[in-house]
Structures are given as C-alpha cells and as structure tokens.
Design a protein around this motif. Sequence first.
Motif, short mmCIF file in Angstrom:
data_model
loop_
_atom_site.label_atom_id
_atom_site.label_comp_id
_atom_site.label_asym_id
_atom_site.label_seq_id
_atom_site.Cartn_x
_atom_site.Cartn_y
_atom_site.Cartn_z
N LEU A 174 5.49 3.62 0.38
CA LEU A 174 4.76 2.53 -0.29
C LEU A 174 5.73 1.47 -0.78
CD1 LEU A 174 2.54 4.86 -2.52
CD2 LEU A 174 1.96 3.94 -0.28
N MET A 175 5.28 0.24 -0.72
CA MET A 175 6.10 -0.85 -1.25
C MET A 175 5.18 -1.98 -1.72
SD MET A 175 9.38 -2.71 0.40
CE MET A 175 10.32 -3.88 -0.56
N LEU A 176 5.59 -2.67 -2.78
CA LEU A 176 4.81 -3.82 -3.26
C LEU A 176 5.43 -5.11 -2.75
CD1 LEU A 176 4.07 -2.95 -7.03
CD2 LEU A 176 2.45 -2.93 -5.14
N ASN A 177 4.59 -5.99 -2.21
CA ASN A 177 5.07 -7.31 -1.76
C ASN A 177 5.29 -8.24 -2.94
OD1 ASN A 177 4.63 -6.52 0.89
ND2 ASN A 177 2.48 -7.13 0.77
N ALA A 178 4.56 -7.99 -4.01
CA ALA A 178 4.64 -8.85 -5.20
C ALA A 178 4.21 -8.02 -6.40
CB ALA A 178 3.71 -10.06 -5.05
N LYS B 42 -5.33 6.06 -8.37
CA LYS B 42 -6.16 5.01 -8.96
C LYS B 42 -5.34 3.72 -9.13
CE LYS B 42 -9.20 4.05 -12.83
NZ LYS B 42 -9.53 4.35 -14.19
N ILE B 43 -4.10 3.90 -9.63
CA ILE B 43 -3.24 2.71 -9.80
C ILE B 43 -2.94 2.08 -8.43
CG2 ILE B 43 -0.99 1.89 -10.61
CD1 ILE B 43 -0.91 4.33 -12.51
N LEU B 44 -2.61 2.96 -7.46
CA LEU B 44 -2.25 2.44 -6.13
C LEU B 44 -3.45 1.77 -5.46
CD1 LEU B 44 -0.07 5.48 -4.94
CD2 LEU B 44 0.74 3.21 -5.61
N ASN B 45 -4.64 2.33 -5.67
CA ASN B 45 -5.86 1.70 -5.13
C ASN B 45 -6.01 0.29 -5.68
OD1 ASN B 45 -8.08 4.63 -4.98
ND2 ASN B 45 -6.43 3.96 -3.68
N GLY B 46 -5.69 0.15 -6.98
CA GLY B 46 -5.77 -1.17 -7.63
C GLY B 46 -4.83 -2.16 -6.96
N PHE B 47 -3.60 -1.70 -6.67
CA PHE B 47 -2.61 -2.56 -5.99
C PHE B 47 -3.11 -2.93 -4.59
CE2 PHE B 47 1.14 -0.42 -8.44
CZ PHE B 47 0.80 -1.14 -9.56
N GLU B 48 -3.71 -1.94 -3.92
CA GLU B 48 -4.18 -2.18 -2.56
C GLU B 48 -5.32 -3.20 -2.54
OE1 GLU B 48 -4.81 1.55 -0.52
OE2 GLU B 48 -4.79 0.56 1.43
N LEU C 95 -0.01 -4.05 -1.85
CA LEU C 95 0.61 -2.76 -1.49
C LEU C 95 0.75 -2.63 0.02
CD1 LEU C 95 1.59 0.00 -2.65
CD2 LEU C 95 -0.70 0.87 -2.14
N ARG C 96 1.98 -2.34 0.46
CA ARG C 96 2.22 -2.12 1.88
C ARG C 96 2.38 -0.62 2.11
NH1 ARG C 96 7.18 -5.22 3.58
NH2 ARG C 96 8.20 -3.22 3.70
N VAL C 97 1.58 -0.07 2.99
CA VAL C 97 1.60 1.37 3.25
C VAL C 97 2.11 1.60 4.68
CG1 VAL C 97 0.23 3.49 3.29
CG2 VAL C 97 -0.41 1.63 1.74
N THR C 98 3.20 2.37 4.81
CA THR C 98 3.75 2.64 6.15
C THR C 98 4.00 4.15 6.31
OG1 THR C 98 5.98 2.27 5.29
CG2 THR C 98 4.91 0.41 6.37
N GLN C 99 4.21 4.59 7.54
CA GLN C 99 4.50 6.00 7.78
C GLN C 99 5.81 6.38 7.07
OE1 GLN C 99 2.90 8.54 9.11
NE2 GLN C 99 1.13 7.21 9.47
N ALA C 100 5.86 7.55 6.47
CA ALA C 100 7.02 7.95 5.66
C ALA C 100 8.28 8.11 6.50
CB ALA C 100 6.74 9.26 4.94
#
Lengths: 177, 242
Positions: free
Chosen positions: B151-155, B199-205, B210-215
Amino acid sequence: MDYQKLAIVGEVGAGKTQMIGTLSEISPFKTEAESSIDIGKKHTTVGIDYGRISLSEDTSLGLYGVPGQERYSFLWEFVNNSLWGLLILIKYGDAPDYDNLDKLFTFFEPNTNQTTCIVAVTHCDDANDQGLIALGQEIQAMLEHHEIVAPILNIDPRNRESALSVLHVFNAINSQI
Amino acid sequence: MKCITYVSKVVARQNGATIPTGLSQIFRSARKNNVYFNITGVLSYRNGYYIQVLEGNNEDLDRLFSMIASDSRHEQVVVLLDFPISERSFAEWDMKLLESVQKDSRFLSFVQKYNKQISSLSNGQLETLGHFYKPGSLSNEKLGGYNAKDLMLNAWPDFRVVKQTPVIIELCARLTKQPYPYASLLDSGHFGTQKQLDKILNGFETLGILRVTQAGNDGNNANGKQQPNRFYLKMKDFLRLS
C-alpha cells in the motif's frame, strides 16, 4: 549536541512570530518592525525570528521564522541547510500569492532535498468549510506540480496544542526517513 | 428552467503549473450572485480541469454562463449538457464544491436521471467528461482486500474528511514514503485490529489517494523494522509530556 532546525516560512500576518512564541521555551528573538503600509497589524517580521525547544540536555530544536516574500530570499538561504522540517504558513482569507509560493518551493526543493514539508493554513476561525476545501485544492495542485507529498493542516498558532500537533506530524514523517 | 453542464481547463501558469487559482476566492465569498439569481449546482476540480453543473432560470443562467465562459482563468470550455429541466437536482446548494463527483451520491443520481442525455454525447464530449466521470466504472469498484498487497498513499488525506488522530498521522507518514506491506502494518499492532485498519484504508481508497499493488514485486518495499533515530524518540517523549 544534537541540534535540528525547523524553518517556518510565511507571508505577512501568516503567524510565524506567533507560532514561535507559542512553542519556544526561551523568549523569542524577534526582528519585527513597524509596518509602513496597512497590513492589518502594526508590526511585521523583517528578519529571522528565533526560538528554541530543548528536548534534553544535549538535544534541541531551533525554530527559525523567515518572511515568505522573495525579497527576503537571502534569509531563505541562511536557514536552508539540513532542515529537520520546513513549515509553510498560509493565511486563510487572503488570496495566496502562488507565484511567490512557487518560488519558495523551487528554492527549498523539499522533494529533491528530502526535507520534510508541511503546509499549515492559519486564521481558519471564520473560515467556511467549502472555502477551506477550495484553498486545500489550490495548495495541493501546487504541491503536485513540485512533486511534493505533504500534509495540509489547519492550525491555530496561538494554541499550544495546535502548534504541538504540527511537531507531532513532522516527527512522525521524519521517523520514516 | 434549464441545466448547463460544462468542463473547462485551468489556464497553465508560465512555469506549466495548473493551479485552480480563484477557487478559494469563489468559496470564501457567499456566492451572492448565485443566491440572488437562485442558481444552484455543483463545481469540482481535478487534475487541471473544472466541471460545473448549473441550474436556474433560462435567462439568468445564460447570462451567468456567458460571464463564466469569458473568465480568463480557464479555457477550452466544452458544454456537455444544455437542456430544459422541470426540477432541480441540487436545490439546496447555491454551488457546492465536490472533491470527487464520481463518489458523490447526488451527482451520481443526477447522472442516472439524465442518462439519456449523457448517452447521446459525442465521443469527444465523453472523453472530456471522463476527466471526472466514466459511465459504468463504479459497478466494478470494490474496496478492501488488502491481504498480500503493498500500500502507498499518493497524497495526504484532507483532514476535514479524515480525522487527524496520532494513529492516522503515523499511518500516513509510513504510507507516503514507500510501498508498505499490509501484513507489516497489521503485525505492528499500531493501527488497531484488522477491521479498524481496513476501515481507515477504505477511507483513503474512497478519497482516491491509496495505491494498492501486489506485495513485494520490486523488493523495494518497507518491512517496518527500521529503528527510529534518537531525535525522534526524544521529540516523542517531549510531545508526550507536553
């Protein structure tokens, strides 16, 4: 001695002097002069304001308040060296000078220099939510142009808890470097 | 009564930056003209483009739109919809600023209601609308499912939308630096239970940051085991005691 520097940069009336006054444990060294034009207050910063926070006997954070106008860029030069953080203060209610903000980001290059940067909006007391969202979108667009990933906070430099919350965010970001 | 919907492009500054200058000025003032002429609608900005939906009396709306179209702060004004309406879709909003039209239920209802008009847009107009809204794209959108993902945040999130707590700050600080394995976040125990973290990550998404990529595909992701430096620990103590 572990000494770090936080640069607090902002335009006239953004709250630099107040922020340092709220956080500093020493009586801040101020370089205010009586303003010759109507800026909504009698005095404004014409040099560097300085304050300090001691974290232990041999560890402290220096607080450097610097005017945001380009004509004071020689002072930007003075503080832009191994910064712990760069805090940009923007006053809500005035149309921000984006040309100047652009020059600030170009000079400090927080992305290239890996300087932790936070943008804080002050004077939010009378702000409406839509106005703050709109201002946030303008600032975010400028951050993206400079490829800076930085939080935009709403703060009250007069309030110690609010001022400390900024240090908390800086510390959390710096712990990841 | 009629509705006009247009998309326009922010005029780039000399250095190429596209800043929606004037947006905060519009929303700082009470939008007196809109109230006086009983104009309602929504406005949104994204990646250098504006979209605005205007509703009101035909004459007033045409007059207002002609002023908007000649505003030098934007260019390439493309009218997507201009048609009579019998009732307003945004009756309570003299001009609401939406952070994402794609995720606003009122805007989506508007799109659904006038699906016929939108379906008849030319390919060029649909491409213009695509800066904000792609018909049918919502049905495939599913939040969550972060297991075995980085996971990574763009902003950073807008703290008027997301609560500014120490936990959220710590999480954002980690995710804005580099891709971070979901499993490490969970194992750290700093961000609550899996349900709370999701729940927090859903909010970011939902905010689209939120950028979600294969681990672990690139091997450059963080493992969450770095040691905090001395200054960090002292500052943390200071803030805890202050």
